[in-house]
Scaffold this active site. Structure first.
Site, mmCIF file in Angstrom:
data_model
loop_
_atom_site.group_PDB
_atom_site.id
_atom_site.type_symbol
_atom_site.label_atom_id
_atom_site.label_comp_id
_atom_site.label_asym_id
_atom_site.label_seq_id
_atom_site.Cartn_x
_atom_site.Cartn_y
_atom_site.Cartn_z
ATOM 1 N N HIS A 1 -14.964 -3.502 3.537
ATOM 2 C CA HIS A 1 -13.737 -4.237 3.241
ATOM 3 C C HIS A 1 -13.962 -5.272 2.140
ATOM 4 O O HIS A 1 -13.137 -5.437 1.241
ATOM 5 C CB HIS A 1 -13.227 -4.903 4.520
ATOM 6 C CG HIS A 1 -12.079 -5.830 4.298
ATOM 7 N ND1 HIS A 1 -12.212 -7.192 4.369
ATOM 8 C CD2 HIS A 1 -10.786 -5.590 3.964
ATOM 9 C CE1 HIS A 1 -11.035 -7.758 4.110
ATOM 10 N NE2 HIS A 1 -10.158 -6.807 3.862
ATOM 11 N N GLU B 1 -13.982 -3.572 -1.078
ATOM 12 C CA GLU B 1 -12.610 -3.221 -1.477
ATOM 13 C C GLU B 1 -11.976 -4.392 -2.247
ATOM 14 O O GLU B 1 -11.339 -4.200 -3.283
ATOM 15 C CB GLU B 1 -11.794 -2.869 -0.232
ATOM 16 C CG GLU B 1 -10.346 -2.530 -0.501
ATOM 17 C CD GLU B 1 -9.407 -3.199 0.470
ATOM 18 O OE1 GLU B 1 -8.506 -3.931 0.012
ATOM 19 O OE2 GLU B 1 -9.564 -3.004 1.696
ATOM 20 N N GLU C 1 -8.473 -14.429 5.367
ATOM 21 C CA GLU C 1 -7.811 -13.223 5.877
ATOM 22 C C GLU C 1 -8.177 -13.017 7.353
ATOM 23 O O GLU C 1 -7.331 -12.695 8.185
ATOM 24 C CB GLU C 1 -8.233 -12.000 5.042
ATOM 25 C CG GLU C 1 -7.548 -10.713 5.482
ATOM 26 C CD GLU C 1 -7.954 -9.498 4.661
ATOM 27 O OE1 GLU C 1 -8.780 -9.644 3.722
ATOM 28 O OE2 GLU C 1 -7.472 -8.394 4.959
#
Lengths: 456, 431
Positions: free
Chosen positions: A68, A71, A148
Site C-alpha cells: 500500500h 502504491e 489514513e
C-alpha cells in the site's frame, strides 16, 4: 489517493456476476504482460486498469503495508515524468484516476475519453519500470499513510474491532495483517524497503492490463504494444505459500473501546474457489451467504431485524475470489435491550437451521433472480466489468471464470447449500470478536468568536 | 446508454454544444412533471420519484422526513415488509428510498422484461400510494434510527458535520441533521409520519424521472401508473432564504480520537445561482479536483498533514454550504487549519492563475462524458435537472458555459461570496 480505496478483505465484490455474451479479447506480449479488452460502445469512454500480483498477503513481518505504501509512492514521479506530472497530465486530458491496494492485488486506473487511452498507457508503462523513489518524499508520504490509518481504523471502533478480529482468527496466514500495515511497521519503512518491493513485483510479467470501453480490441493491442511491449521482464519468484495451520477450537476476543453501540463479528474458516477441490462448494457458500443476507427478504433481515426484532442490523459475507482460504463472516448490532451474546446465539441458530433443513425453493429462486439481474446491472459500469476481469486474473482464478459465474450459481441446489453448511460452518473453526463499548468522554465545546483564522 | 455523442476532440476544438442526453419531458394527468431519457443497450430501467419532502420540511419534528422515507417499504396496501422485499427480490429488482435536506426520493432499478418489470412496478406503486405506517413497523424502524443516531456519536467526523451545519444555518431548516436527533426522533409517532406523508407525498409535489431501455409510450404509462393513486395535494411552500454569512466563529469539541476533524466554510450558493459556474470552476481549482487541487497540494503533497483535504460547494434549493475539510493528527491541527485557510485566502485575493484555469477547463470539458457514462450517473443528473428546474439543455450547454469562465469572473465571484472573515471553523478531536 484521495479516494484511494483499500479494499478490505471483508468487503470484496458482492455476488460478482457474469458479463456473458460480450467477448473478452486477450493477448499476451513476449515480456509476459497480459492484455484483456472488452468492447462496450455505450459511451465514448474507456477505463484502463493495470493490476499487479502483489498485495498485503505477499508481505512478511516488519514491513506489513509496504504494498500500500508503494502504491502511494507510485504517484511520485519518474525521470521522464517528474513529481506531479502524472496526475497533472491525466487531469489535463479530462481523465480521472486513482489506485487501490487489497490483500491480493495492487491496481492503478484511469478513466478517459476514448481518444486519450495512449496518454494513460504511456504514463503507466513508464512507472511500471522507472519509478524514482526518494527518501524525503517517503518520509512525508508515510505521514499521509499514518493519517489514513488513523482515519480508517484507529478512530473507528468497528474497523479496529475487525483488525483485532483478523489478527486473532488467522494464526500464520498473511490475512492476519491489515492491508494498510501495523503502525510501527508504517513508521519504520526505509526507502530501500520500497525499492526492493518495487523491484520484486513491478514488471510486465507480473501485471495484467485491462481495458473496457468504446474502443476496438485491435486498437488497444496496437497502443499497448507501442508503450508496454518494450518493457523489461523480471524474474518473479513465486510467493511463499504461508498455508494457515488448522484451527483446533473456537477463538474469542473482547475489544474494549470508547464507543456507543456493542457489535459482534463471527467468522468460520472456509475454502475459496482457488483452494477447494470441488469448485461447486465455493458457489454453494456464495449462495448460502445470499440466503442469509442477499437483500431485505433474506433470513437475517427478515428474522433477526424484523421478525424477532433483536438486531438493528445483521449481515453475512463470503469472498470466494480471495487468493487464500478465507472466512465466512457474520456480524450484528443488537437492538436496545439485547446483547452481543443474544446475537451470537441467534446467528448460530441460523447456521444450525442451514445444517438441519433445506432452504426453500422460493428462497433459492430469489437468490438466483438477483444474481441474474445483477449480471445485467453490472454491465452499466465499465469500471466494474474491468474490475472483475482484473481481480479474477490477479488472484489466480483466471478471468475466464467471469463467464461461468451465473451458470454455476444457478446450478446450486438446496442439498448443496445444506452440505457446505454441514461441512464448513463448524464450531471449532469459528472466531468471535465482541466490541464492548466504553464511555466516550466528550467535553462540551469551548466556543469563542474569532475571525475564522485559527482553530483552538 | 446510446446517446448521440460527437467526438469530444471536435468539441474541444469548436467549443460547440452537442447533445449529451436527450431529455424528454411531459406531465402526468395530475400535473407531475416527468423527465425521461431512453438508453438502449441494456434491458434495464431506473426510475425515481422525487418529492420536495426532505429534512428541510421537518419543522420541529427533526428527523421525520428521513423516518417517513424509511417506513415506506415496511408495509403497503395488504403487503408486509417481508412480502414487499420478496416481491422485489423475486424479480431481481432493487428498491431504495431516502431523504436528503431538499428531497425525498423513491427509486427502483428493474429488468425490462415485461413480467418482471410489471411486478416490480406494482410493488413500487403500492409503496408510493398506500404505505401503511403500522405501529409495530414504526416502533421497530424508529428504534433502528435511534441506534443509528447513537452510533453517529462514535464518529468525530459526523459530530463535526452536525455542529458545522448548526453554526452556519442557525434557525434555518437546513441547520439540523437529516436523520434528526435522539430527542426529536424519540418523540415522533406513527400519526406524525402519516400526516407528513399526506402533506408532502402528493402529485403536486412530485417529479418522475425515468432512464432506461423502454420507449416513450411505456415511459408515459409507467409515470402515469406510479402517481395515479397519489392525492393531487399542494406544492410545498417555498423554503426561507438561507442566512447571509456574517462574522465567522471557531468552535472546538473535545473528543477521544487520534485525529482532529476540521470543517471550515460558510453559507454558499444555490442550484440556480448566477455565480454557479464561476464558483464551481473556481472551487475545482481550489479543492475540487482531487489529486491536483491546490488544497491537496498544500496540505498533503507539500506537508503530509492529512490523507484527504478538499473543498466543495453543495448547491441546494437555497444557499447550501461551501465547505473545506481535512483530518489530521491532533497536535498539528493548528498548522493544518492555517495552511488550509491561507490557501483559501490566497485564492480569494489573487484568483487562480490563467494556466490553472486552462487546466481546469480541459479537465472538466475533457472528462464531461464521464459524468454520465452509466445509467446510474445519468439518472442522478436528470433528477437534479428535474428537481431544481434547471433547463433541459443543462448538460448540452454545460461545456460552453464552463469555457466562458475567466480568471477575473472567478476572482469576482469568490471575493463577493467567500469572504475569509466570514469563514467558520469547527474542530472535533484532541484526544
Amino acid at each position: 489517493m484521495i479516494f484511494r480505496v483499500i479494499l478490505f478483505a471483508l468487503i470484496g465484490l458482492p455476488l460478482s456476476a457474469c458479463s456473458s455474451n460480450i467477448k473478452v479479447h486477450q493477448r499476451t506480449f513476449e515480456n509476459g504482460l497480459k492484455v484483456l479488452v472488452k468492447e462496450d460502445s455505450r459511451s465514448p469512454v474507456v477505463v484502463s486498469q493495470v493490476w499487479y500480483k502483489v498485495g498485503s498477503s505477499y508481505e512478511s513481518g516488519g514491513v506489513t503495508g509496504v504494498s500500500h505504501m508503494l502504491e502511494h509512492m507510485m504517484f511520485k514521479g519518474t525521470a521522464k515524468h517528474p513529481m506531479g506530472e502524472f496526475s497533472r497530465i491525466i487531469a489535463e486530458n479530462g481523465g480521472s484516476e486513482n489506485a487501490f491496494t487489497g490483500r491480493d492485488y495492487t491496481a492503478y486506473f484511469q478513466t478517459m475519453d476514448k481518444s486519450r487511452l495512449g496518454v494513460s498507457f504511456e504514463l503507466e508503462a513508464d512507472r511500471m519500470r522507472n519509478l524514482k523513489l526518494d527518501a524525503a518524499e517517503l518520509k512525508k508520504e508515510l505521514e499521509v499513510v499514518t493519517e489514513e490509518r488513523r482515519m480508517r481504523t484507529d478512530d473507528k471502533p468497528r474497523s479496529k474491532t475487525q483488525e483485532y478480529f483478523m489478527a486473532m482468527a488467522f494464526s500464520n496466514s498473511p490475512y492476519k495483517n491489515p492491508v494498510i500495515g501495523w503502525p510501527s511497521d508504517i513508521a519504520s519503512y526505509q526507502v530501500e524497503d520500497l525499492q526492493a518491493w518495487y523491484q520484486l513485483w513491478y514488471a510486465p510479467n507480473n501485471a495484467t492490463l485491462v481495458v473496457v470501453g468504446d474502443i476496438k480490441a485491435n486498437e488497444v493491442f496496437a497502443l499497448a504494444e507501442k508503450y508496454f511491449a518494450g518493457l523489461k521482464t523480471s524474474e518473479i519468484k513465486p510467493v511463499k505459500p504461508q498455508v494457515e495451520i488448522e484451527q483446533l477450537g473456537i477463538r474469542k476476543t473482547t475489544i474494549k473501546l470508547p464507543a456507543k453501540l456493542p457489535y459482534i463479528l463471527m467468522g468460520y474458516k472456509v475454502p475459496v474457489l482457488n483452494s477447494v477441490e470441488d469448485k461447486s462448494e465455493a458457489y454453494a457458500l456464495e449462495v448460502l451467504a445470499a440466503i442469509l443476507d442477499g437483500g431485505s427478504s433474506a433470513r437475517l433481515a427478515s428474522r433477526m431485524v424484523r421478525g424477532k426484532q433483536i438486531a438493528v442490523s445483521a449481515g453475512a459475507g463470503y469472498s470466494m475470489m480471495s487468493r487464500l482460504p478465507d472466512l465466512f463472516m457474520l456480524d450484528a448490532t443488537p437492538a436496545e435491550g439485547h446483547t452481543v451474546l443474544d446475537m451470537e446465539k441467534a446467528l448460530k441458530q441460523e447456521v444450525a437451521d442451514l445444517k438441519a433443513n433445506l432452504v426453500s425453493a422460493d428462497e433459492l429462486q430469489r437468490v438466483k433472480a438477483q444474481v441474474l439481474a445483477s449480471a445485467v446491472y453490472e454491465r452499466d459500469s465499465n469500471f466494474y466489468q474491468a474490475m472483475q476481469l482484473g481481480m479474477l486474473e490477479t488472484v489466480g482464478i483466471g478471468w475466464e471464470k467471469v463467464d461461468e459465474y451465473v451458470e454455476k450459481v444457478t446450478q446450486i441446489t438446496a442439498e448443496q447449500v445444506r452440505e457446505v453448511a454441514r461441512k464448513y460452518l463448524l464450531e471449532e473453526k469459528l472466531s468471535i470478536a465482541y466490541l464492548d463499548p466504553q464511555p466516550i468522554k466528550q467535553k462540551k465545546k469551548v466556543s469563542k468568536v474569532a475571525g475564522g483564522r485559527h482553530a483552538n | 446508454m446510446r446517446i448521440s455523442f460527437i467526438s469530444l476532440l471536435l468539441i474541444l476544438v469548436s467549443h460547440s454544444a452537442y447533445s449529451a442526453a436527450k431529455i424528454q419531458h411531459w406531465q402526468t394527468a395530475q400535473g407531475s412533471p416527468v423527465f425521461f431519457v431512453q438508453t438502449p443497450g441494456l434491458p434495464m430501467v431506473d426510475i425515481q420519484v422525487v418529492f420536495d419532502a426532505g429534512s428541510a420540511r421537518d419543522s420541529s419534528k427533526q428527523g421525520i422526513a428521513a423516518l417517513t422515507s424509511a417506513l415506506l417499504d415496511a408495509g403497503a396496501g395488504e403487503w408486509s415488509a417481508d412480502e414487499i422485499a420478496q416481491r422485489f427480490e423475486s424479480v431481481g429488482a432493487q428498491f431504495n428510498a431516502g431523504a436528503s435536506r431538499d428531497m425525498a426520493s423513491v427509486s427502483l432499478r428493474s429488468l425490462t422484461q415485461e413480467k418482471l418489470f410489471k411486478k416490480a412496478l406494482q410493488t413500487m406503486q403500492m409503496i408510493l400510494t398506500k404505505p401503511s405506517f403500522n405501529e409495530a413497523d414504526f416502533q421497530r424502524e424508529k428504534s433502528r434510527t435511534l441506534a443509528g443516531l447513537k452510533h453517529r456519536e462514535e464518529s468525530p467526523g459526523a459530530l463535526a458535520k452536525i455542529e458545522y451545519f448548526k453554526v452556519l444555518y442557525k434557525e434555518h431548516p437546513y441547520a439540523h441533521p437529516t436523520s434528526g436527533n435522539i430527542k426529536t426522533v424519540s418523540s415522533l409517532s406513527a400519526e406524525d409520519l402519516r400526516a407528513f406523508y399526506k402533506q408532502y407525498y402528493v402529485a403536486s409535489n412530485a417529479k418522475v424521472v425515468i432512464v432506461g431501455d423502454i420507449d416513450k409510450r411505456q415511459a408515459m404509462q409507467t409515470a402515469q401508473f406510479l402517481v395515479d393513486g397519489l392525492a393531487i395535494g399542494t406544492k410545498a411552500e417555498p423554503l426561507p432564504e438561507a442566512p447571509e454569512p456574517t462574522k465567522g466563529i471557531t468552535k472546538h469539541i473535545k473528543f477521544p480520537s487520534t485525529q482532529t476533524h476540521v470543517l471550515t466554510g460558510l453559507v454558499g450558493m444555490h442550484r440556480k445561482d448566477k455565480d454557479y459556474l464561476n464558483l464551481y470552476v473556481g472551487n475545482h481549482i481550489l479543492g475540487g479536483s482531487g489529486l491536483v487541487s491546490q488544497l491537496f497540494k498544500q496540505v498533503r503533497e507539500e506537508r503530509g498533514l492529512a490523507y484527504s483535504a478538499y473543498s466543495y460547494f453543495s448547491p441546494l434549493l437555497r444557499n447550501g454550504p461551501f465547505t473545506m475539510g481535512l483530518q489530521t493528527r491532533n497536535d498539528q491541527t493548528a498548522q493544518a487549519v492555517e495552511v488550509m485557510q491561507n490557501t483559501l485566502k490566497d485564492f480569494v485575493e489573487n484568483g487562480p492563475t490563467e494556466e490553472a484555469l486552462i487546466a481546469a477547463k480541459k479537465n472538466i470539458t475533457g472528462g464531461f462524458a464521464m459524468r454520465f457514462d452509466t445509467n446510474s450517473k445519468l439518472i442522478s443528473y436528470v433528477s437534479m435537472i428535474g428537481f431544481y428546474q434547471l433547463p433541459l439543455d443543462y448538460l448540452d450547454t454545460f461545456q460552453t458555459r464552463v469555457n466562458a469562465v475567466t480568471v477575473a469572473s472567478i476572482k469576482d465571484a469568490f471575493s463577493r461570496r467567500v469572504k475569509p472573515e466570514f469563514i467558520n471553523t469547527i474542530t472535533v478531536g484532541g484526544g
